[in-house]
Each structure stands twice: as structure tokens, then as C-alpha cells.
Scaffold this motif. Structure first.
Motif, PDB file in Angstrom:
ATOM      1  N   ASP A   1      14.880  18.345 -18.250  1.00  0.00           N
ATOM      2  CA  ASP A   1      16.429  18.581 -18.343  1.00  0.00           C
ATOM      3  C   ASP A   1      17.142  17.706 -19.038  1.00  0.00           C
ATOM      4  O   ASP A   1      18.035  18.059 -19.940  1.00  0.00           O
ATOM      5  CB  ASP A   1      16.916  18.746 -16.897  1.00  0.00           C
ATOM      6  CG  ASP A   1      16.626  20.161 -16.125  1.00  0.00           C
ATOM      7  OD1 ASP A   1      15.875  21.022 -17.036  1.00  0.00           O
ATOM      8  OD2 ASP A   1      16.852  20.188 -15.023  1.00  0.00           O
TER       9      ASP A   1
ATOM     10  N   ASP B   1      16.616  18.286 -22.941  1.00  0.00           N
ATOM     11  CA  ASP B   1      16.719  19.667 -23.505  1.00  0.00           C
ATOM     12  C   ASP B   1      18.173  19.648 -23.938  1.00  0.00           C
ATOM     13  O   ASP B   1      18.973  19.874 -23.202  1.00  0.00           O
ATOM     14  CB  ASP B   1      16.534  20.731 -22.286  1.00  0.00           C
ATOM     15  CG  ASP B   1      16.426  22.216 -22.662  1.00  0.00           C
ATOM     16  OD1 ASP B   1      16.600  22.231 -23.965  1.00  0.00           O
ATOM     17  OD2 ASP B   1      16.047  23.082 -21.987  1.00  0.00           O
ATOM     18  N   GLU B   2      18.328  19.968 -25.054  1.00  0.00           N
ATOM     19  CA  GLU B   2      19.375  20.268 -25.839  1.00  0.00           C
ATOM     20  C   GLU B   2      19.913  21.599 -26.378  1.00  0.00           C
ATOM     21  O   GLU B   2      21.008  21.756 -26.869  1.00  0.00           O
ATOM     22  CB  GLU B   2      19.328  19.414 -26.939  1.00  0.00           C
ATOM     23  CG  GLU B   2      19.366  17.695 -26.800  1.00  0.00           C
ATOM     24  CD  GLU B   2      19.566  16.861 -28.101  1.00  0.00           C
ATOM     25  OE1 GLU B   2      19.533  17.549 -29.123  1.00  0.00           O
ATOM     26  OE2 GLU B   2      19.136  15.644 -27.767  1.00  0.00           O
ATOM     27  N   ARG B   3      19.069  22.362 -25.769  1.00  0.00           N
ATOM     28  CA  ARG B   3      19.532  23.835 -26.175  1.00  0.00           C
ATOM     29  C   ARG B   3      20.672  24.059 -25.452  1.00  0.00           C
ATOM     30  O   ARG B   3      20.741  23.744 -24.341  1.00  0.00           O
ATOM     31  CB  ARG B   3      18.119  24.572 -25.771  1.00  0.00           C
ATOM     32  CG  ARG B   3      17.029  24.405 -26.740  1.00  0.00           C
ATOM     33  CD  ARG B   3      15.841  25.350 -26.414  1.00  0.00           C
ATOM     34  NE  ARG B   3      15.111  24.728 -25.015  1.00  0.00           N
ATOM     35  CZ  ARG B   3      14.030  25.065 -24.691  1.00  0.00           C
ATOM     36  NH1 ARG B   3      13.262  25.858 -25.321  1.00  0.00           N
ATOM     37  NH2 ARG B   3      13.810  24.557 -23.454  1.00  0.00           N
ATOM     38  N   THR B   4      21.002  25.324 -25.933  1.00  0.00           N
ATOM     39  CA  THR B   4      22.143  25.840 -25.131  1.00  0.00           C
ATOM     40  C   THR B   4      21.780  27.014 -24.415  1.00  0.00           C
ATOM     41  O   THR B   4      20.937  27.887 -24.894  1.00  0.00           O
ATOM     42  CB  THR B   4      23.347  26.456 -25.957  1.00  0.00           C
ATOM     43  OG1 THR B   4      24.121  25.057 -26.646  1.00  0.00           O
ATOM     44  CG2 THR B   4      24.563  27.150 -25.383  1.00  0.00           C
TER      45      THR B   4
ATOM     46  N   THR C   1      24.390  23.645 -20.481  1.00  0.00           N
ATOM     47  CA  THR C   1      22.983  23.106 -20.508  1.00  0.00           C
ATOM     48  C   THR C   1      22.299  23.972 -19.515  1.00  0.00           C
ATOM     49  O   THR C   1      22.764  24.766 -18.853  1.00  0.00           O
ATOM     50  CB  THR C   1      23.191  21.685 -20.156  1.00  0.00           C
ATOM     51  OG1 THR C   1      23.764  21.520 -18.936  1.00  0.00           O
ATOM     52  CG2 THR C   1      23.881  20.714 -21.171  1.00  0.00           C
ATOM     53  N   ARG C   2      21.017  23.684 -19.401  1.00  0.00           N
ATOM     54  CA  ARG C   2      20.293  24.301 -18.472  1.00  0.00           C
ATOM     55  C   ARG C   2      20.775  23.955 -16.955  1.00  0.00           C
ATOM     56  O   ARG C   2      20.982  24.889 -15.995  1.00  0.00           O
ATOM     57  CB  ARG C   2      18.678  23.796 -18.385  1.00  0.00           C
ATOM     58  CG  ARG C   2      17.710  24.470 -17.697  1.00  0.00           C
ATOM     59  CD  ARG C   2      16.383  24.167 -17.800  1.00  0.00           C
ATOM     60  NE  ARG C   2      15.313  24.932 -17.173  1.00  0.00           N
ATOM     61  CZ  ARG C   2      14.997  24.693 -16.015  1.00  0.00           C
ATOM     62  NH1 ARG C   2      15.417  23.733 -15.282  1.00  0.00           N
ATOM     63  NH2 ARG C   2      14.068  25.652 -15.372  1.00  0.00           N
ATOM     64  N   SER C   3      20.852  22.665 -16.796  1.00  0.00           N
ATOM     65  CA  SER C   3      21.538  22.071 -15.626  1.00  0.00           C
ATOM     66  C   SER C   3      22.845  22.927 -15.116  1.00  0.00           C
ATOM     67  O   SER C   3      23.079  23.244 -13.927  1.00  0.00           O
ATOM     68  CB  SER C   3      21.655  20.701 -15.530  1.00  0.00           C
ATOM     69  OG  SER C   3      20.276  20.251 -15.653  1.00  0.00           O
ATOM     70  N   GLU C   4      23.669  22.916 -16.022  1.00  0.00           N
ATOM     71  CA  GLU C   4      25.198  23.532 -15.843  1.00  0.00           C
ATOM     72  C   GLU C   4      24.886  25.127 -15.404  1.00  0.00           C
ATOM     73  O   GLU C   4      25.435  25.523 -14.612  1.00  0.00           O
ATOM     74  CB  GLU C   4      25.671  23.452 -17.257  1.00  0.00           C
ATOM     75  CG  GLU C   4      26.391  22.128 -17.536  1.00  0.00           C
ATOM     76  CD  GLU C   4      26.986  21.954 -18.766  1.00  0.00           C
ATOM     77  OE1 GLU C   4      27.821  20.808 -18.973  1.00  0.00           O
ATOM     78  OE2 GLU C   4      26.630  22.660 -19.759  1.00  0.00           O
TER      79      GLU C   4
END
Length: 70
Positions: free
Chosen positions: A3, A6-9, A41-44
Motif C-alpha cells: 500500500d 501504490d500510487e494508483r488512484t 488511495t487504496r487505503s483511503e
């Protein structure tokens, strides 16, 4: 990829059974899924799902149980 790197949206998506998931924002959604208003982000996105998805039973099961008093 973890995570932190990982800079993807991502988008929060939901299907007709009111089940949630995340999906890459730059990809076409799979059939049967609709984007919610949340992206990040994935975490958000996963944190948002943790807050809003209180009943993990599919909608059809919840309706069936309500109808039959289970």
C-alpha cells in the motif's frame, strides 16, 4: 506492491447487491458495478468501505430474511 508504494488512484464501487469493492480509477468498470463518490488511495478507499458497509449480507438475502422474518 504494498500500500505504501501504490500510487494508483482507486474508486469505491458497489454492485446491485450493495456489496462494495475497490477498482482502479483509470480502468473501465466491470459489468454490474457502479462507482460511488469516493476515490483516493487504496487505503483511503478501503477505510471508507469499512465505515459504510455495515451489513455484508447481499441485498437479496437481507430482503428475503425481512420478508420471512428470519
Amino acid at each position: 506492491m504494498d500500500d505504501h508504494n501504490d500510487e494508483r488512484t482507486y474508486l469505491v464501487v458497489r454492485n446491485g447487491e450493495e456489496q462494495y469493492s475497490i477498482w482502479w480509477a483509470d480502468r473501465e468498470l466491470p459489468p454490474g458495478w457502479q462507482a460511488e463518490d469516493t476515490q483516493g488511495t487504496r487505503s483511503e478507499c478501503l477505510a471508507h468501505i469499512d465505515r459504510v458497509w455495515q451489513d455484508m449480507r447481499p441485498l437479496s438475502l437481507r430482503r428475503h430474511m425481512e420478508k420471512h422474518g428470519a
